[in-house]
Design an enzyme around this catalytic site. Structure first.
Site, PDB file in Angstrom:
ATOM      1  N   CYS A  16      16.152  58.615  19.630  1.00 29.08           N
ATOM      2  CA  CYS A  16      16.276  58.348  21.060  1.00 29.08           C
ATOM      3  C   CYS A  16      14.917  58.450  21.708  1.00 29.08           C
ATOM      4  O   CYS A  16      13.893  58.588  21.051  1.00 29.08           O
ATOM      5  CB  CYS A  16      17.258  59.325  21.703  1.00 29.08           C
ATOM      6  SG  CYS A  16      16.753  61.046  21.591  1.00 29.08           S
ATOM      7  N   ARG A  49      19.971  57.724  24.058  1.00 28.78           N
ATOM      8  CA  ARG A  49      20.502  58.069  22.744  1.00 28.78           C
ATOM      9  C   ARG A  49      20.801  56.858  21.871  1.00 28.78           C
ATOM     10  O   ARG A  49      21.441  55.902  22.313  1.00 28.78           O
ATOM     11  CB  ARG A  49      21.790  58.885  22.914  1.00 28.78           C
ATOM     12  CG  ARG A  49      22.364  59.369  21.592  1.00 28.78           C
ATOM     13  CD  ARG A  49      23.722  60.019  21.770  1.00 28.78           C
ATOM     14  NE  ARG A  49      24.172  60.657  20.542  1.00 28.78           N
ATOM     15  CZ  ARG A  49      25.440  60.833  20.203  1.00 28.78           C
ATOM     16  NH1 ARG A  49      26.398  60.442  21.020  1.00 28.78           N
ATOM     17  NH2 ARG A  49      25.753  61.416  19.068  1.00 28.78           N
ATOM     18  N   LEU A  50      20.324  56.910  20.615  1.00 25.49           N
ATOM     19  CA  LEU A  50      20.764  56.024  19.536  1.00 25.49           C
ATOM     20  C   LEU A  50      21.502  56.903  18.549  1.00 25.49           C
ATOM     21  O   LEU A  50      20.895  57.716  17.847  1.00 25.49           O
ATOM     22  CB  LEU A  50      19.577  55.334  18.863  1.00 25.49           C
ATOM     23  CG  LEU A  50      19.886  54.511  17.596  1.00 25.49           C
ATOM     24  CD1 LEU A  50      20.801  53.340  17.917  1.00 25.49           C
ATOM     25  CD2 LEU A  50      18.601  54.020  16.951  1.00 25.49           C
ATOM     26  N   ILE A  66      23.327  58.263  15.374  1.00 25.23           N
ATOM     27  CA  ILE A  66      23.323  58.022  13.936  1.00 25.23           C
ATOM     28  C   ILE A  66      24.347  58.912  13.245  1.00 25.23           C
ATOM     29  O   ILE A  66      25.125  58.478  12.402  1.00 25.23           O
ATOM     30  CB  ILE A  66      21.916  58.282  13.341  1.00 25.23           C
ATOM     31  CG1 ILE A  66      20.862  57.426  14.066  1.00 25.23           C
ATOM     32  CG2 ILE A  66      21.908  58.008  11.851  1.00 25.23           C
ATOM     33  CD1 ILE A  66      21.037  55.939  13.882  1.00 25.23           C
ATOM     34  N   ILE A  67      24.336  60.198  13.584  1.00 21.69           N
ATOM     35  CA  ILE A  67      25.275  61.188  13.052  1.00 21.69           C
ATOM     36  C   ILE A  67      25.882  61.915  14.245  1.00 21.69           C
ATOM     37  O   ILE A  67      25.277  61.997  15.308  1.00 21.69           O
ATOM     38  CB  ILE A  67      24.552  62.198  12.139  1.00 21.69           C
ATOM     39  CG1 ILE A  67      24.007  61.489  10.900  1.00 21.69           C
ATOM     40  CG2 ILE A  67      25.478  63.314  11.708  1.00 21.69           C
ATOM     41  CD1 ILE A  67      25.061  61.055   9.913  1.00 21.69           C
ATOM     42  N   GLY A  86      14.987  62.783  17.073  1.00 18.70           N
ATOM     43  CA  GLY A  86      14.683  62.928  15.664  1.00 18.70           C
ATOM     44  C   GLY A  86      15.857  63.294  14.793  1.00 18.70           C
ATOM     45  O   GLY A  86      17.012  63.066  15.144  1.00 18.70           O
ATOM     46  N   GLU A  87      15.528  63.869  13.646  1.00 14.77           N
ATOM     47  CA  GLU A  87      16.502  64.270  12.642  1.00 14.77           C
ATOM     48  C   GLU A  87      16.080  65.620  12.065  1.00 14.77           C
ATOM     49  O   GLU A  87      14.937  65.780  11.640  1.00 14.77           O
ATOM     50  CB  GLU A  87      16.550  63.265  11.484  1.00 14.77           C
ATOM     51  CG  GLU A  87      16.912  61.844  11.869  1.00 14.77           C
ATOM     52  CD  GLU A  87      18.404  61.611  11.880  1.00 14.77           C
ATOM     53  OE1 GLU A  87      19.150  62.562  11.581  1.00 14.77           O
ATOM     54  OE2 GLU A  87      18.812  60.488  12.165  1.00 14.77           O
TER      55      GLU A  87
END
Length: 645
Positions: free
Chosen positions: A18, A63-64, A66-67, A89-90
């Site tokens: 994001c 926000r994008l 993913i999980i 991030g992740e």
């Protein structure tokens, strides 16, 4: 080997790609400015938005997902609401972190990684960064202490800009965010421009704008009641360990690659991989195939010019692993993307491989939301030819200082003379290389434009402003300041602190986020990087051969022909394009009234560069840098005026 699907597996990352933005102030910030800051980066997060504000702070994000698609909204808060965070991030070890936090009495309401941040901060303060494994840029607002903490991951995979006037600090994932603040001056920093022309990117901590900074990789910024401090929290340990059994090292390397790849394949959205035809991306695809029941989706960009086209190598890997392979050929008629790239990059950026990177991201996004890549393999395992040159130069005798200076001047003159043939210019580079100490050799290998070349085109006013500023000293100082014990390791260390985050990772993050695509890099796992840093240099580069251990470790994974092929990189036929398809654009943009009116460069000197390049000399590096700078200026002016780019 057993193959298993990883989508939705419990040990993976939470994950929000994001954009974040915000303001902290000793007075009351305007939440509407933060909303505009987030609107400017909607491409980074088209799936949603979130905001927080109080009497001293306003935070926002796009926000994008993913999980944790259903419950991973931000900002996230601690149980008492006194600690708030926005995150890009992740965090790959978030499941382990959650278990530890719950044992310590914390109550987490979501299933993703973002919420871990506020609880980690409650436990460890800003030192929490040492416990994170992943890629990230985040902001934590401590309401009780009126304290803002900004942090960026160890190697700079996720960007973060900031500016402060003391009483207030603004931050954002992109300069587009900060530019929405009416208090920000949009003035080009001449020192940043000077560095940009040397390296083709603006190195941290500079940004192209005066008073706006990049938070460097592996750094934390703390703003508290009007005062900012920045400190570095990570750097690799280059202490060489003793290796008694090379086969054991090969096995350990395979294990690390497989694990780093596995944890990056977890997603509730489709996953694929960039497959350039180089060793690193091919290794990632081979590792993915070992973890997946279904064919890996792979994406490759090619060129009509065979000197730059590596599709045949990518196909060898795709056929070996039965991937769902997709290709696209970049042709000169596709270069109308340049104005969009100039706007997308926020700053002038002259790595021409941004063009194929943009198109491979666009191609990938038609099929997947997450794409793994091979970034970082060269820096950790010795993949660049410059490393071999630095290694071979160890045996060069040191010349007496007067002779070294004379050779340096001779070599520089031969390099600069455009009427000399290619062979004589190469000889000039070799003479200059031999005359320099190791730190200056490295600096010379990294720069794309010399101080002399820049001085020739600068206006008198710009020359006066930049008197005494030496761009070459930036990477030379990194080399000299490295704690590594060999010239090879010092060059790798300097690359990890400069070229990797300043050029390569900016290129990938910008082009993927332009298409709302998440890029993940297994070779940039810090556990893998730290292990690689301790390898003896002879297992990386030896007798002109690069990536020795990596090639040995993956010999059974990849076609033999691919392992023997020399490295090409991800370049484009730039010199030819500037004489052909881009000729009119270069002349128009670099010589018209708008460019001349900026007062930064001597019009006659720029015109002379164009004429000499059209006549056969290769001035593509400096011309491309000037072209991208001018296109960036126009893109920013058009965007700020409200017109589409």
């Amino acid at each position: 080997m057993v193959r298993r699907a990883l989508r939705g597996a419990g040990q993976g990352s939470g994950g929000l790609m994001c954009g974040i933005a915000g303001i902290a102030s000793t007075a009351a910030p305007d939440p509407e400015i933060v909303r505009r800051m987030c609107d400017a980066i909607v491409h980074r997060g088209p799936d949603g938005e979130g905001f927080y504000s109080d009497e001293n702070a306003a935070l926002g994000m796009r926000r994008l997902a993913i999980i944790d698609v259903a419950t991973g909204d931000q900002p996230v808060r601690s149980e008492d609401g006194m600690v708030v965070a926005v995150f890009n991030g992740e965090i790959y070890n978030f499941a382990e972190l959650r278990r530890d936090l719950e044992r310590r009495g914390h109550r987490l309401s979501s299933t993703g990684d973002s919420e871990c941040l506020v609880h980690l901060y409650e436990e460890y303060g800003a030192d929490m960064v040492h416990r994170l494994r992943g890629m990230f840029a985040f902001a934590i607002w401590d309401r009780a202490r009126r304290r803002l903490v900004l942090a960026r991951d160890r190697v700079g995979k996720k960007p973060l800009y900031w500016r402060s006037d003391g009483d207030e600090i603004c931050f954002g994932s992109e300069l587009k965010s900060l530019a929405q603040d009416p208090g920000m001056r949009r003035e080009v920093d001449p020192v940043a421009l000077h560095h940009y022309l040397t390296y083709q990117y603006v190195p941290a901590p500079w940004s192209i704008y005066r008073g706006v900074h990049k938070l460097p990789p592996g750094h934390v910024l703390i703003w508290e009641r009007g005062r900012s401090t920045v400190h570095r929290y990570w750097s690799p340990d280059w202490t060489t360990r003793r290796v008694s059994d090379v086969r054991e090292e090969e096995e350990r390397l395979r294990e690390l690659i497989l694990e780093a790849t596995r944890i990056r394949m977890v997603s509730e959205r489709p996953v694929g991989a960039f497959l350039s035809g180089g060793i690193d991306s091919s290794v990632v695809v081979a590792a993915m195939a070992r973890h997946s029941r279904e064919p890996v989706k792979t994406f490759c960009i090619g060129f009509e010019d065979s000197r730059y086209d590596e599709r045949h190598k990518a196909r060898m890997v795709a056929e070996r692993y039965g991937t769902d392979h997709h290709e696209l050929v970049v042709t000169p008629d596709m270069l109308d993307v340049l104005p969009r790239l100039a706007w997308q990059f926020d700053e002038p950026f002259a790595d021409s491989s941004a063009i194929p990177s943009f198109y491979v991201a666009e191609l990938s996004r038609r099929h997947v939301t997450v794409a793994l890549n091979g970034d970082g393999g060269d820096e950790s395992f010795g993949g660049y030819q410059r490393y071999a040159l630095m290694n071979m130069a160890r045996g060069m005798p040191r010349l007496p200082r007067p002779l070294a200076e004379a050779c340096g001047r001779l070599g520089a003159a031969m390099v600069e003379r455009s009427d000399y043939g290619t062979l004589r210019r190469r000889l000039g580079r070799l003479i200059r290389f031999a005359a320099d100490p190791p730190s200056r050799r490295y600096a010379g290998l990294m720069r794309r434009c010399t101080e002399e070349q820049k001085t020739r085109i600068y206006s008198d006013e710009l020359c006066d402003l930049l008197g005494g500023v030496d761009s070459g000293s930036l990477v030379e100082d990194l080399f000299l300041g490295s704690r590594a014990g060999t010239d090879l390791a010092r060059a790798q260390d300097a690359d990890i602190m400069s070229y990797l985050p300043g050029d390569l990772l900016v290129k990938v993050d910008t082009t993927t986020m332009a298409h709302s695509l998440e890029g993940r890099s297994p070779f940039l796992d810090h556990h893998l990087m730290e292990w690689a840093a301790g390898l003896p240099g002879a297992l990386k580069v030896h007798r002109g051969q690069t990536k020795l251990l990596l090639k040995r470790a993956v010999a059974d994974w990849l076609p033999e022909e691919l392992l023997r092929c020399p490295k090409k990189g991800f370049g484009v036929p730039l010199a030819a394009w500037l004489r052909g398809e881009l000729r009119d654009l270069a002349w128009q943009v670099l010589t018209d009234e708008t460019a001349r009116g900026r007062g930064l460069f001597r019009p006659a000197a720029v015109r002379d560069l164009l004429l000499r390049h059209m006549g056969g000399a290769d001035h593509s590096d400096i011309l491309w840098s000037l072209l991208q700078f001018e296109l960036w200026q126009r893109a920013q002016a058009g965007h700020l005026a409200g017109s589409a780019c």
